[in-house]
Structures are given as structure tokens and as C-alpha cells.
Design an enzyme around this catalytic site. Structure first.
Site, PDB file in Angstrom:
ATOM      1  N   SER A  11       0.830  -1.204   0.000  1.00  0.00           N
ATOM      2  CA  SER A  11       0.000   0.000   0.000  1.00  0.00           C
ATOM      3  C   SER A  11       0.861   1.249   0.000  1.00  0.00           C
ATOM      4  O   SER A  11       1.980   1.256   0.540  1.00  0.00           O
ATOM      5  CB  SER A  11      -0.902   0.014   1.241  1.00  0.00           C
ATOM      6  OG  SER A  11      -1.587   1.239   1.367  1.00  0.00           O
TER       7      SER A  11
ATOM      8  N   TYR B  15      -1.733   0.026   9.971  1.00  0.00           N
ATOM      9  CA  TYR B  15      -1.870  -0.478   8.605  1.00  0.00           C
ATOM     10  C   TYR B  15      -0.611  -0.156   7.816  1.00  0.00           C
ATOM     11  O   TYR B  15      -0.053  -1.018   7.128  1.00  0.00           O
ATOM     12  CB  TYR B  15      -3.090   0.173   7.964  1.00  0.00           C
ATOM     13  CG  TYR B  15      -3.419  -0.302   6.563  1.00  0.00           C
ATOM     14  CD1 TYR B  15      -4.080  -1.503   6.354  1.00  0.00           C
ATOM     15  CD2 TYR B  15      -3.083   0.470   5.450  1.00  0.00           C
ATOM     16  CE1 TYR B  15      -4.397  -1.939   5.063  1.00  0.00           C
ATOM     17  CE2 TYR B  15      -3.397   0.049   4.161  1.00  0.00           C
ATOM     18  CZ  TYR B  15      -4.051  -1.149   3.981  1.00  0.00           C
ATOM     19  OH  TYR B  15      -4.360  -1.572   2.707  1.00  0.00           O
TER      20      TYR B  15
END
Length: 266
Positions: A157, A170
Site C-alpha cells: 500500500s 496499517y
């Protein structure tokens, strides 16, 4: 090495990006980027196992591929469960005898700013984004290597490449799985394995709805994105097919960012 006087190889897109004969496993394949990536691999000729949590209905997604002419099957699997993960690999090998491409796409953003259980949430994301990916690699890479090699792809990501006010855990775990890719590339390259990460920015899926459906959040993100729009799942799926196909065969250990320019924006 091809000499300038040698006949040119087949440079048609159908040849360059063909995944014909491959067996591919895609996790988190019931929805979003995983579902479209599995469909793109199927369209490129791969036989595809779509793995996902039962509530994401991976078999429904697989049936969509079959209706389009692909050879595909769904498999209910929580990749953080070692037993279910082992069954996924065993079932794939029993059905098709090989594994050529793995797309470790299963993920979740569990951060809640100020939550008392912030560390527990990070542990859960670590289990999903790092430990489960390492377990998937441990079980698939020997099979792939014995078959002559292949592509191990991890959906990382943009959050793993930037500081984050909200997606802190995250981002940490996505940065870690990108490093895992580099390790795999070095450790397994001699056996024909190429490993790469893909780091999407904001892609218009249900996963990104907290940003795309919030006017203020969307405006703030688009202001930092040179292309001035959100990405689409097929734009990520295109990179998956590229990296799995012959034309991607000399790419390994990289983190491919697909973010409309957000990372490099001032």
C-alpha cells in the site's frame, strides 16, 4: 540476447501478457482489487483459485469468471488460519498439479485513532499482512520453484511508503510486507522466483469508501494527487498481469506504486 538482425519475437499484447497454462492463487479475491485481479489473470489464460473469507463469497466471484470462459474455482479461506491456508495449497496442487502465480491480496485496515486496543489491532493486521503472507510464501514457493519458478506478488500500500495520521498500524504492516517481498526476491531468485509488491493509492472500491464517499476526505486526497482522480481496480489488475506474464519476467524485488502520483506530489 536478441541481435538487431534477428527476427523480432511476437510482440502482440496477447503474447507479451499471456498467462496461459499458469495456475494462480489470489487471496482476498471475493471483492475489490482481488476479484478484478483474479478476473484479469483468468482473462489472460490462467487457471485461478479465488480464496477469501466465506462472507465475501469467493465462489460467486469464481462463477463470474467461469461465465466469462475462464477456468476458476472459489475457496473459503481465512489466511490467518494455518490449517485453512495449508488446505488451500493442498487443494490447488491436487486439482491442477502446480502453482505459478500467487497474489497475496487479503488485507484489512483496522486502525481506530485513540482506540484503547490500538496495539491489539496492529497485532491483527500484522497477522494478516505479514505472518499470513510469510505462511503463504512458505507453502507455495517450493511448489513454484519445483515447477520452474513463478511470480509471488504482494498487495502492499501507499500507506507503507508515507507517514499516516490515521492508518498507522496499517502502514507499518504494509511496509513490512513490502520488505518481505525483497527478502523473497533475494532468497528465491536462484530458483526462478520473482517477487514484487504492488502499492495502490486510493482505488475506488468498497475498501476505500471511507475516503471516496466522504466529500472532505476525498477533496483533501485529490488535492494531493497530480492526476486528480482515484484509481480503478483494473488499473491495479493490469500490473498483476504484467508481473505474472512473460513480459514481467525480469522484474523482481520491486514495489510498484499505482497512486496517480500522490507519493511524489509536493
Amino acid at each position: 540476447m536478441t541481435d538487431a538482425r534477428d527476427p523480432l519475437p511476437d510482440l502482440s499484447p496477447g503474447a507479451l501478457f499471456s498467462c496461459a497454462g499458469q495456475v494462480a492463487i489470489v487471496t482476498g479475491a471475493g471483492t475489490g482489487i482481488g476479484r478484478v485481479s483474479a478476473a484479469a489473470l483468468g482473462a489472460a489464460g490462467a487457471r485461478v483459485v479465488l480464496a477469501g473469507l466465506s462472507e465475501s463469497e469467493p465462489q460467486v466471484a469464481a462463477d463470474e469468471l467461469v461465465a466469462r470462459g475462464a477456468d476458476a474455482v472459489g475457496f473459503d479461506c481465512d489466511v490467518t488460519d494455518a490449517g485453512q491456508l495449508a488446505e488451500l495449497i493442498e487443494t490447488t496442487v491436487a486439482r491442477w498439479g502446480r502453482i505459478d502465480t500467487v497474489v497475496a491480496n487479503a488485507g484489512a485496515a483496522l486502525d481506530r485513532p485513540g482506540a484503547e486496543d490500538a496495539l491489539e489491532r496492529m497485532d491483527r493486521m500484522y497477522a494478516l499482512h505479514v505472518r499470513a503472507v510469510a505462511g503463504l510464501a512458505e507453502r507455495t514457493l517450493p511448489v513454484m520453484a519445483d515447477g520452474g519458478g513463478g511470480a509471488f506478488l504482494v498487495m502492499s500500500s501507499l500507506s507503507g511508503l508515507r507517514g499516516n495520521r490515521v492508518l498507522s498500524g496499517y502502514g507499518v504492516t504494509k511496509a513490512a510486507n513490502a520488505q518481505l517481498v525483497r527478502n523473497i526476491a533475494v532468497q528465491w531468485g536462484g530458483r526462478g522466483i520473482r517477487a514484487n509488491a504492488i502499492s495502490p493509492g486510493v482505488i475506488a472500491t468498497d475498501f476505500a469508501r471511507p475516503i471516496t464517499a466522504d466529500a472532505a476526505a476525498a477533496e483533501a486526497r485529490l488535492a494531493k494527487t497530480p492526476l486528480g482522480r482515484f484509481g480503478t481496480p483494473e488499473e491495479v489488475a493490469g500490473a498483476v498481469v504484467w508481473l505474472a506474464s512473460p513480459v514481467g519476467a525480469f522484474v523482481s524485488g520491486q514495489n510498484i506504486v499505482i497512486d496517480g502520483g500522490t507519493l511524489i506530489s509536493d
